[in-house]
Design an enzyme around this catalytic site. Sequence first.
Site, PDB file in Angstrom:
ATOM      1  N   THR A  38       0.840  -1.191   0.000  1.00  0.00           N
ATOM      2  CA  THR A  38       0.000   0.000   0.000  1.00  0.00           C
ATOM      3  C   THR A  38       0.878   1.245   0.000  1.00  0.00           C
ATOM      4  OG1 THR A  38      -1.809  -1.125   1.140  1.00  0.00           O
ATOM      5  CG2 THR A  38      -1.795   1.274   1.245  1.00  0.00           C
ATOM      6  N   HIS A  90       2.317   1.664  -3.512  1.00  0.00           N
ATOM      7  CA  HIS A  90       1.253   2.152  -4.387  1.00  0.00           C
ATOM      8  C   HIS A  90       1.024   3.654  -4.188  1.00  0.00           C
ATOM      9  CE1 HIS A  90      -2.720   1.533  -6.491  1.00  0.00           C
ATOM     10  NE2 HIS A  90      -3.047   2.590  -5.753  1.00  0.00           N
ATOM     11  N   GLU A  91       0.910   4.077  -2.927  1.00  0.00           N
ATOM     12  CA  GLU A  91       0.602   5.479  -2.653  1.00  0.00           C
ATOM     13  C   GLU A  91       1.771   6.402  -2.976  1.00  0.00           C
ATOM     14  OE1 GLU A  91      -2.317   5.915  -2.380  1.00  0.00           O
ATOM     15  OE2 GLU A  91      -3.133   4.090  -1.502  1.00  0.00           O
ATOM     16  N   HIS A 142      -3.634   5.148 -11.605  1.00  0.00           N
ATOM     17  CA  HIS A 142      -3.927   3.721 -11.631  1.00  0.00           C
ATOM     18  C   HIS A 142      -3.689   3.177 -13.030  1.00  0.00           C
ATOM     19  CE1 HIS A 142      -6.653   4.623  -8.025  1.00  0.00           C
ATOM     20  NE2 HIS A 142      -5.609   3.923  -7.593  1.00  0.00           N
ATOM     21  N   TRP A 149      -5.249   1.291 -14.968  1.00  0.00           N
ATOM     22  CA  TRP A 149      -6.373   1.275 -15.908  1.00  0.00           C
ATOM     23  C   TRP A 149      -6.916   2.669 -16.183  1.00  0.00           C
ATOM     24  CZ3 TRP A 149      -6.590  -0.055 -10.812  1.00  0.00           C
ATOM     25  CH2 TRP A 149      -7.468   0.674 -10.008  1.00  0.00           C
ATOM     26  N   THR A 209       2.287   0.136 -20.398  1.00  0.00           N
ATOM     27  CA  THR A 209       1.338  -0.627 -19.577  1.00  0.00           C
ATOM     28  C   THR A 209       0.149  -0.988 -20.455  1.00  0.00           C
ATOM     29  OG1 THR A 209       0.258   1.409 -18.791  1.00  0.00           O
ATOM     30  CG2 THR A 209       2.018   0.483 -17.431  1.00  0.00           C
ATOM     31  N   GLN A 220      -6.221  -2.062 -19.961  1.00  0.00           N
ATOM     32  CA  GLN A 220      -7.060  -3.062 -19.298  1.00  0.00           C
ATOM     33  C   GLN A 220      -8.356  -2.416 -18.852  1.00  0.00           C
ATOM     34  OE1 GLN A 220      -4.244  -4.091 -16.022  1.00  0.00           O
ATOM     35  NE2 GLN A 220      -5.908  -3.605 -14.617  1.00  0.00           N
TER      36      GLN A 220
END
Length: 497
Positions: A232, A235-236, A245, A247, A263, A266
């Site tokens: 986490t 990610h942050e 993100h 997507w 990337t 998706q």
Amino acid sequence: MIKTFTLLFATVFCLCFTTRAQETMQSRNCATDEVNALLGQNQPEYKNALQEVEKAAALYLQNRSGQRTNSLGDTIPVVFHVLYNTVQQNISDLQIQSQLDVLNEDFNRRNPDASNTPAAFQSVAGNPQVYFCLASLDPEGRPTNGITRTQTSQTSFEFTENKMKFTAQGGHDAWDRNLYLNIWICNLANNILGFAQFPGGPANTDGVVLFYRTVGRTPLNPFPGPYNRGRTGTHEVGHWLGLRHIWGEADKSCTDSDFITDTPNQDGQSSGCPAFPRISCNNGPAGDMFMNYMDYTNDACMNLFTVGQVERMNAVLHTSRAALLQSNTCSNVLNADFRAIPDAIFPGQTTDFFYYSNGRQPATFSWVFEGGTPRTSTQKDPQDIHYDAPGAYTVTLTVTDARGSDTETKIGYLKVTENELQLYPNPADRILTIGAPADQKLTEVGIFNSIGQLIRKYPAEERTLTVEVRDLPKGLYVVRGITNRNENFGQLLLIFH
């Protein structure tokens, strides 16, 4: 994946929600649109700030051959603010240190699970070469272990209120964001896992917030999984360095983008730990990059940033967050750094100097201003230093305390300009800095050869632009600059090798 999409309303925070059943977190979700809308309502100027962040990053990527980089990587000082209402929330120093270890592994492609990246994505796995250190000096230059602890009457904190970031509201005020990455650790309400603020937002809320159960990795993180391996935090911090993100924002649409070319497109967020490959948006044969740190899989299933994500994070770090790279708060040493505001003036004007407190707190200050009046000062922040003649003037500051001294000399630092283009050094050998007059910014710079042919063209958004000229043949050139006032300036340049 990359598509046409405006970034004016891009994600500012990542707010990761979890469903807890018997204290076990089961899945992640995100309320990006809601948070971004809230910030837009409260901070209308944020849209312009985002534009500036994007312009700066794009210019860095376009001109990066002329940027100074550190081949050994960059270091970011970190302070963790622990806010606790119960003993359980007052997590240990060792748990926090394990989070720092995870960040240093993940942001240097040294994570033990890097080998789990599928063969199809190994070629695009990137190494940010970003290191994180616990601050050893606080904003006043006093010793610290890089962790603050605050007992609070708040049983939990709402992300919409940001109370965890203000001492007066039961949290802890941010330390100077130009010297530290602030990471708040607390009990987040409404099943939120964590969030981060994009560059360009307000200074007093800048940083990352983590739910205390997600900090660090097992066994030093004693809480149940599947989000107990520190990802986490990875990610942050990715969001804090400008990543979206994987997507994009529009879930299940196949129409959005994270603005990164390597990337795969998706259709939305992943969860759990999918079997490889998982195909969506016609992205076979490799399918979704669900093991990317910017997706929503379990901590144990995340293992890479891509080369494109690395380039974007480094561009943001070297532009909008560049001040952090000069921070000296991880080393308990004396530092004589300083700033002039403004650092470019016209003849007959004055400027103010400020000691930049990113080291041990000095006891005395000794300034020398070449070409300035007065010529010397013993004040901490000398004001109204007067300059009459055009030129690039050296400024020297020496600071001392009971344990030693340090001297910083900035050669040609204070620019007193005429209403013309400045080139320095001129003649030039390897590096050339082009400067607009004191009250203007460059928007475009061109270098022409002796017969008037354009051989180099650079976009710009600052008063000065530094470029490499070591590969230009020896000879005479003309440099032309266009400013934000649409004024066109030219100056002769001599290249020697």
